[in-house]
Write a protein that holds these residues in place. Sequence first.
Motif, short mmCIF file in Angstrom:
data_model
loop_
_atom_site.label_atom_id
_atom_site.label_comp_id
_atom_site.label_asym_id
_atom_site.label_seq_id
_atom_site.Cartn_x
_atom_site.Cartn_y
_atom_site.Cartn_z
N THR A 88 -18.52 1.69 1.44
CA THR A 88 -19.43 1.14 0.43
C THR A 88 -19.54 -0.37 0.61
OG1 THR A 88 -19.86 0.96 -1.95
CG2 THR A 88 -17.57 0.76 -1.25
N LYS A 124 -10.81 -8.43 -6.36
CA LYS A 124 -10.65 -7.29 -5.48
C LYS A 124 -9.84 -7.67 -4.25
CE LYS A 124 -14.96 -5.20 -7.01
NZ LYS A 124 -16.34 -4.85 -6.65
N TYR A 181 -6.46 2.37 -9.67
CA TYR A 181 -7.73 1.70 -9.35
C TYR A 181 -8.42 2.45 -8.22
CZ TYR A 181 -10.97 -1.63 -7.29
OH TYR A 181 -12.10 -2.23 -6.77
N THR A 182 -9.72 2.69 -8.39
CA THR A 182 -10.52 3.33 -7.37
C THR A 182 -11.73 2.45 -7.05
OG1 THR A 182 -9.89 5.56 -8.08
CG2 THR A 182 -11.90 5.37 -6.79
N PRO A 183 -11.83 1.89 -5.86
CA PRO A 183 -12.97 1.02 -5.54
C PRO A 183 -14.30 1.76 -5.57
CG PRO A 183 -11.65 1.45 -3.59
CD PRO A 183 -10.87 1.96 -4.74
N HIS A 184 -14.31 3.04 -5.17
CA HIS A 184 -15.51 3.87 -5.36
C HIS A 184 -15.10 5.34 -5.20
CE1 HIS A 184 -16.66 4.88 -1.00
NE2 HIS A 184 -15.64 4.06 -0.88
N ASN A 185 -15.53 6.15 -6.15
CA ASN A 185 -15.18 7.57 -6.16
C ASN A 185 -16.24 8.35 -5.41
OD1 ASN A 185 -13.93 10.00 -6.83
ND2 ASN A 185 -15.09 10.20 -8.73
N GLN A 199 -19.50 3.23 -8.72
CA GLN A 199 -18.53 4.23 -9.16
C GLN A 199 -17.10 3.71 -9.10
OE1 GLN A 199 -20.13 7.69 -6.70
NE2 GLN A 199 -19.87 8.67 -8.69
N GLU A 200 -16.95 2.40 -9.22
CA GLU A 200 -15.62 1.80 -9.36
C GLU A 200 -14.97 2.28 -10.66
OE1 GLU A 200 -13.91 -2.65 -8.58
OE2 GLU A 200 -15.55 -2.44 -10.01
N ASP A 202 -21.18 -1.98 -2.24
CA ASP A 202 -21.47 -2.42 -3.60
C ASP A 202 -20.47 -1.89 -4.64
OD1 ASP A 202 -22.12 0.26 -3.69
OD2 ASP A 202 -24.28 -0.06 -3.84
N ASN A 203 -19.51 -1.06 -4.20
CA ASN A 203 -18.48 -0.53 -5.08
C ASN A 203 -19.05 0.15 -6.33
OD1 ASN A 203 -16.88 -3.15 -3.77
ND2 ASN A 203 -15.66 -1.29 -3.95
N ASN A 247 -10.19 7.87 -3.02
CA ASN A 247 -9.96 6.46 -2.64
C ASN A 247 -9.12 5.70 -3.66
OD1 ASN A 247 -11.88 6.74 -0.36
ND2 ASN A 247 -13.44 6.80 -1.98
#
Length: 345
Positions: A182, A2, A173-177, A187-188, A184-185, A155
């Motif tokens: 966040t 990451k 790539y989406t680290p979290h939707n 919904q990556e 803990d990421n 994001n």
Amino acid sequence: MKTIKFGLVAAAVLASLAVPAMAADVTIYGRAHLSLDSLDNGDEDGTNVSSNSSRLGFKASTKLEGGLEAFVQIEQNIRFDEGSGNWASRDSFVGIKGDFGQVRAGQFDTPLKAVRSKVDMFGDRIGDIRNLTRTSTSGTGNADIGNVFDERYKNGVHYRSPSMNNFTFDLHYTPHNNTGATVDNVQESYSMSVSYEVKGFYAAVAYETFEGQNDLDPSAVRVGVFYDITDAFRLAGMYQNASDVPGGDRNVYGIGASYKMGAYTLRSQYYVAGDNDADDTGANMFVVGADRNFGKDLVMYVAYGVTSNDDNANFRVSAGGRDTQLSTIRGENASGLSLGLQYSF
């Protein structure tokens, strides 16, 4: 891994800030798409007015030294039917492009969703393919909550390669939707595609996966294609396999066709959602329609669609890009007759 991804994006943004720029070109654009619909949920029916992916957007771009170009887009949904809307609720992003391709960040459609948009004969209308490709928490239809493909992820960071021998590669790539920060990421998500396009022919394969709920990590493989047999006659088709989704794996597949006759276009499509792990959870959808074009900016159309559900399914006919949708009674057929007007500017 990451950290490397973040470093590459940061380097691209910093490089763009160090380059002198010319004046920006700004464009205002939009679409007003409304329809008068008679919708039937399998038991009752009613008449509705729906605003269907209507939008207002702003684009700007600036030429930079070294062959680079900075660009930005802000686009929002407009509810012409109810007089409301949310700022920057649709594809909104900032990016930079050059010989290397393009990089952008913001909220926008995934490569998986883009494949469907290219081959859907009834996008944002009655009979949109999303009536069958979306999956709900129950796994037996397309409820308003749950794990959903054809998303516009928050994001997001997206890279698109330059076209090489008519091939293009997209990685999203989406680290979290989700909203906010966040640690803990959860919904990556990842979405990617390879597409080939020349005049009269398009083919693409896409893969998408994201962290879901209840220990599920839904993923989908999607293949889409269209071919212009003549300048007037187009055939299109799509196949999707969704796995690790609520209710079990499911296949969706079908074909569509359109035929132009002067200012008129006739179109139809037929799609099937197979059973998941439970019996009688599939459906098939058939829709037929005709467009009347008044120049390149104004289209009037009529469409009629039916989604025939198995005993344990409740797929719709009015979902997908439409702001007014009607839920279907489990085991019943959903139908809709739509008279629409679409003006783009």
